[in-house]
Design an enzyme around this catalytic site. Sequence first.
Site, PDB file in Angstrom:
ATOM      1  N   CYS A 114       0.814  -1.226   0.000  1.00  0.00           N
ATOM      2  CA  CYS A 114       0.000   0.000   0.000  1.00  0.00           C
ATOM      3  C   CYS A 114       0.845   1.273   0.000  1.00  0.00           C
ATOM      4  CB  CYS A 114      -0.951  -0.001   1.195  1.00  0.00           C
ATOM      5  SG  CYS A 114      -2.165  -1.325   1.131  1.00  0.00           S
ATOM      6  N   HIS A 243      -3.146   7.632   2.100  1.00  0.00           N
ATOM      7  CA  HIS A 243      -3.556   6.296   1.659  1.00  0.00           C
ATOM      8  C   HIS A 243      -4.900   5.999   2.303  1.00  0.00           C
ATOM      9  CE1 HIS A 243      -3.903   2.146   0.860  1.00  0.00           C
ATOM     10  NE2 HIS A 243      -3.562   1.749   2.065  1.00  0.00           N
ATOM     11  N   ASN A 273     -10.061   0.135   0.187  1.00  0.00           N
ATOM     12  CA  ASN A 273      -8.595   0.244   0.127  1.00  0.00           C
ATOM     13  C   ASN A 273      -8.120  -0.302  -1.226  1.00  0.00           C
ATOM     14  OD1 ASN A 273      -5.829  -0.031   0.400  1.00  0.00           O
ATOM     15  ND2 ASN A 273      -5.913  -0.931   2.455  1.00  0.00           N
TER      16      ASN A 273
HETATM   17  N1  COA Z   1     -18.211  -8.513   9.934  1.00  0.00           N
HETATM   18  C1  COA Z   1     -18.633  -8.804  11.154  1.00  0.00           C
HETATM   19  N2  COA Z   1     -17.806  -9.178  12.160  1.00  0.00           N
HETATM   20  C2  COA Z   1     -16.500  -9.244  11.853  1.00  0.00           C
HETATM   21  C3  COA Z   1     -15.994  -8.953  10.587  1.00  0.00           C
HETATM   22  C4  COA Z   1     -16.913  -8.570   9.602  1.00  0.00           C
HETATM   23  N3  COA Z   1     -16.535  -8.251   8.335  1.00  0.00           N
HETATM   24  N4  COA Z   1     -14.664  -9.111  10.613  1.00  0.00           N
HETATM   25  C5  COA Z   1     -14.322  -9.481  11.849  1.00  0.00           C
HETATM   26  N5  COA Z   1     -15.426  -9.568  12.617  1.00  0.00           N
HETATM   27  C6  COA Z   1     -15.531  -9.923  14.020  1.00  0.00           C
HETATM   28  C7  COA Z   1     -14.369 -10.766  14.479  1.00  0.00           C
HETATM   29  O1  COA Z   1     -14.613 -12.112  14.203  1.00  0.00           O
HETATM   30  C8  COA Z   1     -14.358 -10.473  15.965  1.00  0.00           C
HETATM   31  O2  COA Z   1     -15.334 -11.245  16.579  1.00  0.00           O
HETATM   32  P1  COA Z   1     -15.098 -11.909  18.022  1.00  0.00           P
HETATM   33  O3  COA Z   1     -14.862 -10.744  18.944  1.00  0.00           O
HETATM   34  O4  COA Z   1     -16.344 -12.646  18.253  1.00  0.00           O
HETATM   35  O5  COA Z   1     -13.883 -12.759  17.856  1.00  0.00           O
HETATM   36  C9  COA Z   1     -14.789  -9.025  16.059  1.00  0.00           C
HETATM   37  O6  COA Z   1     -15.437  -8.730  14.804  1.00  0.00           O
HETATM   38  C10 COA Z   1     -13.636  -8.063  16.271  1.00  0.00           C
HETATM   39  O7  COA Z   1     -12.606  -8.390  15.357  1.00  0.00           O
HETATM   40  P2  COA Z   1     -11.304  -7.554  15.279  1.00  0.00           P
HETATM   41  O8  COA Z   1     -10.485  -8.037  14.115  1.00  0.00           O
HETATM   42  O9  COA Z   1     -10.656  -7.469  16.610  1.00  0.00           O
HETATM   43  O10 COA Z   1     -11.921  -6.132  14.900  1.00  0.00           O
HETATM   44  P3  COA Z   1     -11.274  -4.704  14.957  1.00  0.00           P
HETATM   45  O11 COA Z   1     -12.093  -3.856  15.848  1.00  0.00           O
HETATM   46  O12 COA Z   1      -9.805  -4.735  15.152  1.00  0.00           O
HETATM   47  O13 COA Z   1     -11.541  -4.186  13.462  1.00  0.00           O
HETATM   48  C11 COA Z   1     -10.353  -3.895  11.412  1.00  0.00           C
HETATM   49  C12 COA Z   1     -10.983  -4.877  12.387  1.00  0.00           C
HETATM   50  C13 COA Z   1      -9.734  -4.690  10.274  1.00  0.00           C
HETATM   51  C14 COA Z   1     -11.468  -2.999  10.851  1.00  0.00           C
HETATM   52  C15 COA Z   1      -9.314  -3.030  12.140  1.00  0.00           C
HETATM   53  O14 COA Z   1      -8.449  -3.848  12.887  1.00  0.00           O
HETATM   54  C16 COA Z   1      -8.501  -2.195  11.199  1.00  0.00           C
HETATM   55  O15 COA Z   1      -9.007  -1.277  10.602  1.00  0.00           O
HETATM   56  N6  COA Z   1      -7.190  -2.473  11.095  1.00  0.00           N
HETATM   57  C17 COA Z   1      -6.309  -1.782  10.180  1.00  0.00           C
HETATM   58  C18 COA Z   1      -6.459  -2.421   8.856  1.00  0.00           C
HETATM   59  C19 COA Z   1      -5.786  -1.671   7.776  1.00  0.00           C
HETATM   60  O16 COA Z   1      -5.887  -0.462   7.691  1.00  0.00           O
HETATM   61  N7  COA Z   1      -5.134  -2.414   6.899  1.00  0.00           N
HETATM   62  C20 COA Z   1      -4.552  -1.926   5.713  1.00  0.00           C
HETATM   63  C21 COA Z   1      -3.287  -1.247   5.973  1.00  0.00           C
HETATM   64  S1  COA Z   1      -2.615  -0.839   4.423  1.00  0.00           S
END
Ligand code: COA
Length: 316
Positions: A114, A243, A273
Site C-alpha cells: 500500500c 492512503h 482500500n
Molecule cells: N463482519 C462482522 N464481524 C466481523 C468482521 C466482519 N466483516 N470481521 C471481523 N469480525 C468480528 C471478528 O470475528 C471479531 O469477533 P469476536 O470478537 O467474536 O472474535 C470481532 O469482529 C472483532 O474483530 P477484530 O479483528 O478485533 O476487529 P477490529 O475492531 O480490530 O476491526 C479492522 C478490524 C480490520 C477494521 C481493524 O483492525 C482495522 O481497521 N485495522 C487496520 C487495517 C488496515 O488499515 N489495513 C490496511 C493497511 S494498508
Amino acid sequence: MRSVIAGTGGYLPGRSLTNDELAAEYGLDTSDAWISERTGIRRRHMAAPGETTADMAAAAAREALAQAGAGADEVDAIILATATPDSAFPSTAARVQEKLGIRSGFAFDISAACTGFVYALGVADSMIRAGQCRSALVIGAEAFTRILDWTDRATCVLFGDGAGAMLLRATEDEGQAEPRGLLSTHLHSDGRHGDILQVEGGVVRMAGREVFRHAVSKLASAVDEALAANGLAKSDVQWLVPHQANLRIIDAMGRKLGLPPERVVVTVDRHANTSAASIPLALAEATRDGRVGRGDLVLMEAIGGGLTWGAALARY
Ligand code: COA
C-alpha cells in the site's frame, strides 16, 4: 533539477458493490454497520473478468497525459507500483508502455504494497533530479479483489480495485522561495513486521489490530519528518491526501495536522482500500473537481505490507 506534477488521472472499474451487495454475493456473515462503523467503507469497485491491472493503469495514465497536454512521445519512464501485477514478467509497467504506444525510455514495477505509490514517487523524483529521465509516469494500479480470501470476512471487505497516475516533468530549480513540484519523499520499511500483513498462499492475510497499532504512530512520524525536512509547520499543509485504508486512521492523521475535515481528501467510503492506487486516485479526484489547484501544498502518506511506510510533500 526538480519534478513538477504536470497531470493526474484515475480509473475505476465500472462495477461497484455496496457492503450489502458484497455480503450477499460472497455469502459473508457481516453487516453494512460493522464494516462502515469500523472502516468508513460503504462500497468498492471490482475489475471485470479479463480486465487487467495494466488495462486499469493505462486508462489512468491516459487521463494524466491528457491533463498535462503530453503526448506518449514525451514519456521517458513508467514506474508502476502494484501488489497485483498481471505476471511476474513482463512487468505491468512494460505492458502499459505497450498499451500507450510508447516506444522509448524504460518501464519497471515497484513492490511496496500500500506504500507503493509513495515509493514510486520517491524513485521517480530521484531519477529526475539525477538527470536519468526528463519525465516519468508514476502509476499505482491494483486488482486487489483477485487476491482476497472470500471466507475471511475480517479482510475481504476492506479492499477494492482501481488505478491512479501522475505525470512528473523535470524543471530547472531556480531557487524560488516556494518552488513547485515534489519537495521531498521519505521512505521506510521494517521487515520484522512482515507477517502481520502479507500475501500467503496467494491471498491477503492481515492481523488487523496489529496493523492499526503500527499505522497511526508510523504515519505520524513520517509526516513530522516530511515537514521538518522542509522547515514547514503543520499549519502550512493545505491538503492531506492519505492512503485510503481506514477512515479512523485518516481522521487521526487529519486531527494530528489540525486540518478541518474538508481539507482531507477521502475516497475510502466509495473505493475501499485500493492499495498502491489509493493516493493517486484520490489526488485525481480532487484535481478533477477543482479542490486541489496550483500552488497548494499537498501532503501524502501511506503504510502497508512489509511493513513499509512513508510520506511525500508536493506543491502543485
Ligand atoms: N463482519 C462482522 N464481524 C466481523 C468482521 C466482519 N466483516 N470481521 C471481523 N469480525 C468480528 C471478528 O470475528 C471479531 O469477533 P469476536 O470478537 O467474536 O472474535 C470481532 O469482529 C472483532 O474483530 P477484530 O479483528 O478485533 O476487529 P477490529 O475492531 O480490530 O476491526 C479492522 C478490524 C480490520 C477494521 C481493524 O483492525 C482495522 O481497521 N485495522 C487496520 C487495517 C488496515 O488499515 N489495513 C490496511 C493497511 S494498508
